[in-house]
Design a protein around this motif. Sequence first.
Motif, PDB file in Angstrom:
ATOM      1  N   ASP A  60       0.751  -1.121   0.050  1.00 10.19           N
ATOM      2  CA  ASP A  60      -0.089   0.002  -0.152  1.00 10.19           C
ATOM      3  C   ASP A  60       0.820   1.332  -0.048  1.00 10.19           C
ATOM      4  OD1 ASP A  60      -2.565  -0.955  -0.127  1.00 10.19           O
ATOM      5  OD2 ASP A  60      -2.623  -1.265   1.736  1.00 10.19           O
ATOM      6  N   ARG A  61       2.231   1.246   0.690  1.00  8.64           N
ATOM      7  CA  ARG A  61       2.778   2.442   0.811  1.00  8.64           C
ATOM      8  C   ARG A  61       3.304   2.695  -0.751  1.00  8.64           C
ATOM      9  NH1 ARG A  61       5.035   0.240   5.618  1.00  8.64           N
ATOM     10  NH2 ARG A  61       6.776  -0.576   4.306  1.00  8.64           N
ATOM     11  N   ALA A  62       3.725   1.508  -1.646  1.00 12.11           N
ATOM     12  CA  ALA A  62       4.088   1.665  -2.861  1.00 12.11           C
ATOM     13  C   ALA A  62       2.967   2.301  -3.862  1.00 12.11           C
ATOM     14  CB  ALA A  62       4.673   0.595  -3.351  1.00 12.11           C
ATOM     15  N   ARG A  63       1.978   1.822  -3.513  1.00 12.33           N
ATOM     16  CA  ARG A  63       0.585   2.260  -4.364  1.00 12.33           C
ATOM     17  C   ARG A  63       0.206   3.703  -3.897  1.00 12.33           C
ATOM     18  NH1 ARG A  63      -4.271  -1.310  -2.773  1.00 12.33           N
ATOM     19  NH2 ARG A  63      -5.238   0.025  -4.577  1.00 12.33           N
ATOM     20  N   GLU A  64       0.381   4.172  -2.834  1.00  7.76           N
ATOM     21  CA  GLU A  64       0.371   5.667  -2.377  1.00  7.76           C
ATOM     22  C   GLU A  64       1.289   6.654  -3.071  1.00  7.76           C
ATOM     23  OE1 GLU A  64      -2.363   4.180   1.557  1.00  7.76           O
ATOM     24  OE2 GLU A  64      -0.215   4.879   1.698  1.00  7.76           O
ATOM     25  N   ALA A  65       2.547   6.141  -2.880  1.00  7.41           N
ATOM     26  CA  ALA A  65       3.306   6.775  -3.485  1.00  7.41           C
ATOM     27  C   ALA A  65       3.176   7.229  -4.962  1.00  7.41           C
ATOM     28  CB  ALA A  65       4.816   6.061  -3.199  1.00  7.41           C
ATOM     29  N   TYR A  66       2.944   6.218  -5.626  1.00  8.74           N
ATOM     30  CA  TYR A  66       2.664   6.348  -7.049  1.00  8.74           C
ATOM     31  C   TYR A  66       1.326   7.118  -7.383  1.00  8.74           C
ATOM     32  CZ  TYR A  66       1.994   4.819 -12.114  1.00  8.74           C
ATOM     33  OH  TYR A  66       1.914   4.864 -13.163  1.00  8.74           O
ATOM     34  N   MET A  67       0.362   6.987  -6.589  1.00 13.22           N
ATOM     35  CA  MET A  67      -0.713   7.676  -6.661  1.00 13.22           C
ATOM     36  C   MET A  67      -0.615   9.271  -6.357  1.00 13.22           C
ATOM     37  SD  MET A  67      -4.162   5.650  -5.760  1.00 13.22           S
ATOM     38  CE  MET A  67      -3.371   4.771  -4.268  1.00 13.22           C
ATOM     39  N   ALA A  68       0.296   9.381  -5.551  1.00 12.53           N
ATOM     40  CA  ALA A  68       0.531  10.878  -5.158  1.00 12.53           C
ATOM     41  C   ALA A  68       1.326  11.594  -6.216  1.00 12.53           C
ATOM     42  CB  ALA A  68       1.537  10.867  -3.955  1.00 12.53           C
ATOM     43  N   SER A  69       2.285  10.908  -6.804  1.00 15.43           N
ATOM     44  CA  SER A  69       2.889  11.304  -8.049  1.00 15.43           C
ATOM     45  C   SER A  69       2.010  11.811  -9.368  1.00 15.43           C
ATOM     46  CB  SER A  69       3.966  10.168  -8.739  1.00 15.43           C
ATOM     47  OG  SER A  69       3.219   9.256  -9.171  1.00 15.43           O
ATOM     48  N   TRP A  70       1.036  10.956  -9.382  1.00 16.66           N
ATOM     49  CA  TRP A  70      -0.048  11.527 -10.221  1.00 16.66           C
ATOM     50  C   TRP A  70      -0.704  12.764  -9.815  1.00 16.66           C
ATOM     51  CZ3 TRP A  70      -1.672   9.782 -15.261  1.00 16.66           C
ATOM     52  CH2 TRP A  70      -1.102   8.700 -15.513  1.00 16.66           C
ATOM     53  N   VAL A  94      -9.570  14.008  -6.740  1.00 23.80           N
ATOM     54  CA  VAL A  94      -8.956  12.784  -6.435  1.00 23.80           C
ATOM     55  C   VAL A  94      -9.813  11.918  -5.799  1.00 23.80           C
ATOM     56  CG1 VAL A  94      -6.850  11.610  -5.510  1.00 23.80           C
ATOM     57  CG2 VAL A  94      -6.608  13.953  -6.299  1.00 23.80           C
ATOM     58  N   VAL A  95     -10.041  10.914  -6.517  1.00 17.79           N
ATOM     59  CA  VAL A  95     -11.442   9.799  -6.007  1.00 17.79           C
ATOM     60  C   VAL A  95     -10.548   8.481  -5.674  1.00 17.79           C
ATOM     61  CG1 VAL A  95     -13.537   8.635  -6.255  1.00 17.79           C
ATOM     62  CG2 VAL A  95     -13.156  10.917  -7.071  1.00 17.79           C
ATOM     63  N   THR A  96     -10.413   7.928  -4.560  1.00 14.29           N
ATOM     64  CA  THR A  96      -9.700   7.152  -3.896  1.00 14.29           C
ATOM     65  C   THR A  96     -10.619   6.498  -2.955  1.00 14.29           C
ATOM     66  OG1 THR A  96      -8.325   7.974  -2.213  1.00 14.29           O
ATOM     67  CG2 THR A  96      -7.428   7.992  -4.682  1.00 14.29           C
ATOM     68  N   GLY A  97     -10.173   5.014  -2.424  1.00 10.63           N
ATOM     69  CA  GLY A  97     -10.757   4.382  -1.347  1.00 10.63           C
ATOM     70  C   GLY A  97     -10.376   5.268  -0.108  1.00 10.63           C
ATOM     71  N   GLY A  98     -11.162   5.229   0.985  1.00 15.76           N
ATOM     72  CA  GLY A  98     -11.005   6.099   2.024  1.00 15.76           C
ATOM     73  C   GLY A  98      -9.811   5.712   2.795  1.00 15.76           C
ATOM     74  N   PHE A  99      -9.415   4.624   2.748  1.00  9.81           N
ATOM     75  CA  PHE A  99      -7.998   4.278   3.390  1.00  9.81           C
ATOM     76  C   PHE A  99      -6.887   4.885   2.865  1.00  9.81           C
ATOM     77  CE2 PHE A  99      -4.383   1.364   3.780  1.00  9.81           C
ATOM     78  CZ  PHE A  99      -4.120   1.282   5.143  1.00  9.81           C
ATOM     79  N   HIS A 100      -6.884   5.266   1.609  1.00 11.04           N
ATOM     80  CA  HIS A 100      -5.738   5.816   1.056  1.00 11.04           C
ATOM     81  C   HIS A 100      -5.775   7.480   1.222  1.00 11.04           C
ATOM     82  CE1 HIS A 100      -4.686   2.007  -0.596  1.00 11.04           C
ATOM     83  NE2 HIS A 100      -5.958   2.005  -1.173  1.00 11.04           N
ATOM     84  N   GLN A 101      -6.999   7.967   1.451  1.00 10.77           N
ATOM     85  CA  GLN A 101      -7.111   9.486   1.411  1.00 10.77           C
ATOM     86  C   GLN A 101      -6.092  10.308   2.381  1.00 10.77           C
ATOM     87  OE1 GLN A 101     -10.429  11.039   3.453  1.00 10.77           O
ATOM     88  NE2 GLN A 101     -10.719  12.582   2.048  1.00 10.77           N
ATOM     89  N   PRO A 102      -6.060   9.783   3.447  1.00 11.41           N
ATOM     90  CA  PRO A 102      -5.185  10.617   4.338  1.00 11.41           C
ATOM     91  C   PRO A 102      -3.757  10.522   4.118  1.00 11.41           C
ATOM     92  CG  PRO A 102      -6.585   9.074   5.730  1.00 11.41           C
ATOM     93  CD  PRO A 102      -6.883   8.706   4.245  1.00 11.41           C
ATOM     94  N   ALA A 103      -3.182   9.163   3.570  1.00  6.85           N
ATOM     95  CA  ALA A 103      -1.759   9.420   3.234  1.00  6.85           C
ATOM     96  C   ALA A 103      -1.712  10.121   1.899  1.00  6.85           C
ATOM     97  CB  ALA A 103      -1.339   7.942   3.003  1.00  6.85           C
ATOM     98  N   LEU A 104      -2.575  10.017   0.912  1.00  8.56           N
ATOM     99  CA  LEU A 104      -2.429  10.632  -0.353  1.00  8.56           C
ATOM    100  C   LEU A 104      -2.212  12.390   0.009  1.00  8.56           C
ATOM    101  CD1 LEU A 104      -4.579   8.748  -2.785  1.00  8.56           C
ATOM    102  CD2 LEU A 104      -2.215   8.965  -2.732  1.00  8.56           C
ATOM    103  N   ARG A 105      -3.235  12.780   0.973  1.00  9.71           N
ATOM    104  CA  ARG A 105      -3.205  14.413   1.262  1.00  9.71           C
ATOM    105  C   ARG A 105      -1.840  14.688   1.852  1.00  9.71           C
ATOM    106  NH1 ARG A 105      -7.766  14.258   4.420  1.00  9.71           N
ATOM    107  NH2 ARG A 105      -9.329  15.064   2.819  1.00  9.71           N
ATOM    108  N   ALA A 106      -1.328  13.788   2.843  1.00  8.64           N
ATOM    109  CA  ALA A 106      -0.105  14.173   3.418  1.00  8.64           C
ATOM    110  C   ALA A 106       1.042  14.077   2.141  1.00  8.64           C
ATOM    111  CB  ALA A 106       0.378  13.284   4.421  1.00  8.64           C
ATOM    112  N   LEU A 107       1.215  13.132   1.509  1.00  8.97           N
ATOM    113  CA  LEU A 107       2.175  13.004   0.428  1.00  8.97           C
ATOM    114  C   LEU A 107       2.020  14.210  -0.727  1.00  8.97           C
ATOM    115  CD1 LEU A 107       1.810   9.100  -0.139  1.00  8.97           C
ATOM    116  CD2 LEU A 107       3.890  10.737   0.739  1.00  8.97           C
ATOM    117  N   SER A 108       0.810  14.488  -1.080  1.00 11.57           N
ATOM    118  CA  SER A 108       0.717  15.390  -1.940  1.00 11.57           C
ATOM    119  C   SER A 108       1.035  16.880  -1.500  1.00 11.57           C
ATOM    120  CB  SER A 108      -0.716  15.732  -2.546  1.00 11.57           C
ATOM    121  OG  SER A 108      -1.000  14.291  -3.030  1.00 11.57           O
ATOM    122  N   ALA A 109       0.872  17.087  -0.258  1.00 10.90           N
ATOM    123  CA  ALA A 109       1.189  18.416   0.571  1.00 10.90           C
ATOM    124  C   ALA A 109       2.881  18.763   1.175  1.00 10.90           C
ATOM    125  CB  ALA A 109       0.553  18.662   1.613  1.00 10.90           C
TER     126      ALA A 109
END
Length: 809
Positions: A201-211, A226-241
């Motif tokens: 999941d960390r690899a998936r979230e890093a890849y989605m954040a690059s998009w 950005v529409v993703t499963g709720g499990f990934h939302q907090p991590a994507l918000r942090a990685l993108s910021a």
Amino acid sequence: MPAAASQRPAAPARPAPQDPPPPAVFLGVRHHSPACARLVAHVIRTLRPAFVLVEGPADMNDRLDELLLGHQLPVAVFSHYRDEQRVATSWTPLCDYSPEWIALREGRASGAEVRFVDLPAWHPALADRTDRCANRYADAEARYAEATRRLCERLGVDSADALWDGLFEVTEPDTDPEELRARLDAYFDLVRGDAEADAGDRAREAYMASWVRAALARAGDRPVLVVTGGFHQPALRALSAQPGAAAAPADWPAVPEPPSGALGGSFLVPYSFRQLDAFAGYQSGMPSPGYYQRLWETGPTAAGQGLLRAVTERLRARGIPLSTADLIAARSLSEGLARLRGHPYETRVDVLDGLAGALISDDLDRPLPWTTRGVLGAGTHPVVVEMVAACTGEAVGRLHPDTPLPPLVHDVAAHLARLGLADATAPVTLDLTKDGDLARSRTLHRLRVLGVPGFTRVSGPADGADPVFTEVWEPRPAAAAREAALIEAGAYGARLDEAAAALLGERVRAAGPEVGTLAGLLFDTVLCGAGPLCSELLETLAARVGRVGDLGPLGEALAAALGLWRHDRVFGVARDRLLGAVVGGAADRVFWLAEGLHGAPGADLAALRALASARDALRHAPDLLSTTPETAAEAAARISRDPRAPAALRGAAVGLRWSLGVPDEPGPMVRALAASAVDALGDWLTGLFALAREEVAHGTAAEEHSLIDVVDGVVSALPEADFLVGLPALRQAFAFFPPRERERIAERLLRRRGLRGSARSLLRTPADPLLLARARALEENVTRLLDRHGLGTAPITRTAPAATPETPR
């Protein structure tokens, strides 16, 4: 102002400070949630984003037009990957109320550029989700199960599904979408918490954040959704910021491709609500897709009423009594439970609990299935089964006619048309000695091995020694299921023969040291005509049989290989060199293992079958073995005298010698066994008959003194209690004789007693002999009990009838 000063150039104007680009808008959703789907549609129409980024396989981005052709949902993106070390398959299902589907459809309609942003489903980051029922939407709920459990306790609900319905699906009609969005954010932040995602999941979230960063760089002053499963939302918000995210390059991230030598790809397949349902094994999303389809289309009130109606129709169609009073009671209970639980409308669980309370009066030995997750178990109450089925629904997806299909689909269609099987409606009978019918048989067996429905084999040869040269196949109407199965089978190759060989090869590698599994695969391979694979499989078998330590699987491999080596001219492998190596190695190993076998009482039928196959190898292929008939007979003599060997194996050793022309005198052995342990006599005879049934039957038909006469004399002299102890094993032993030979044995026993009668009728007892024996033992026990208490010896007196003229005293 001085002239010099007036001639100096003016200082360049400082650029006006620009507003920072609008941040990405993250929508965390639950997969297959009508509430989340409505929210996604609302946000897209309100926000008008430049880009809509959706959790989904990025390798499908060039084919989004294909995905949006106008299919009848549900459909799924089937992804596959295969190399020498790993095979991966995954499904990304989409239905009418999937938030991801709504994001694709509404994003296109609003003029946004839509992109899938997750790693391809074959990627190693998703490798732990690539079993047969795996799904890329199976986010790791186990890691935040504790938070969900505490919420369930706090709100007084049984399951995460009931919790979700009460919080989000069935809410007040005037709920503001922004309020719903805030509640979803709070919910996903809470349940994810500080839980550490796994490496995948960390690899998936890093890849989605690059998009996300690339989209922000390209969007200018327009927002990105950005529409993703709720499990990934907090991590994507942090990685993108993170610092530097705004200066990220505008180029889209590269989409990973399978390494050289590997095969991978994605195709659309029809899907069904049954496949989508959690109660059928689906790992993510909501159970009961049929109910949520009604909720999506008609709202909560009509969805509850529709569920009640669907359950009623299913129960009545299956003859389960259901009165109007029952329905009134169920309706009242559902409404009462909804009010008690604080729901503005009846939820799915309210309706199901009301129905269960009104219709089920039996004590249940397990929780109701909607209080948990998982497949329905055996023994589930029939009313519960029908309720779950009504929730599932019957919807089956269909692809648009213009959908590209893998080459295998077209190859199979061409094969079936050329062989006259495309439109078969009547049973198909094939003569395997004819080239055309043999080609049809191989085509149908390849489809069977690949799991493609459409034809069912109802008769044909069961192994290489089976003297059957015809097959009968019955067509089964399964057009939609066949198309889906063929698309999925396309992961194994573009041609039918190639795909079947690849799948069988995969099973060979997966079998590992299981020689018994390889034996079954060997016959399947021969039936499919997979030539090079057959050689590979035989080489594997030949290398492994010399290391097998279990007689049962070894015997299966030997029997399969010997039958094919001796008889299989139809399929073209008779007298094959590699088959001969398997036969010789397996037979030698059987004799070696049998001599050192010690074990508990009872007959190991698999070990006996292995010895019988080794005997057949000595008879019909002696040149393939290093063991000679003489050395085999000597080993059998040692086994027959070994007191530590099981009785059945000792009997089999005597039978082996007898079948090899070195008979022993079995009479003393029979009498000794009956005197020491009568149950061992049956086991010993089981082994003897397994190896020398024909020799025993021949002696029975002759007038000379036979083994059957010895056994009859010994068994007839047994005390009643000993006979009952030994009866099950004796029945097992004589079961080796076919009906005609059992009838001859019965005739001989009648002659020995000087009786006349039908031996055939003697074999057709009105009840199970074991049952009759138990009944007789019960009667004797009752008699002894009566005698012990002085109640069984007094004669029974009857009252004489009164004297009449017709009945003198």
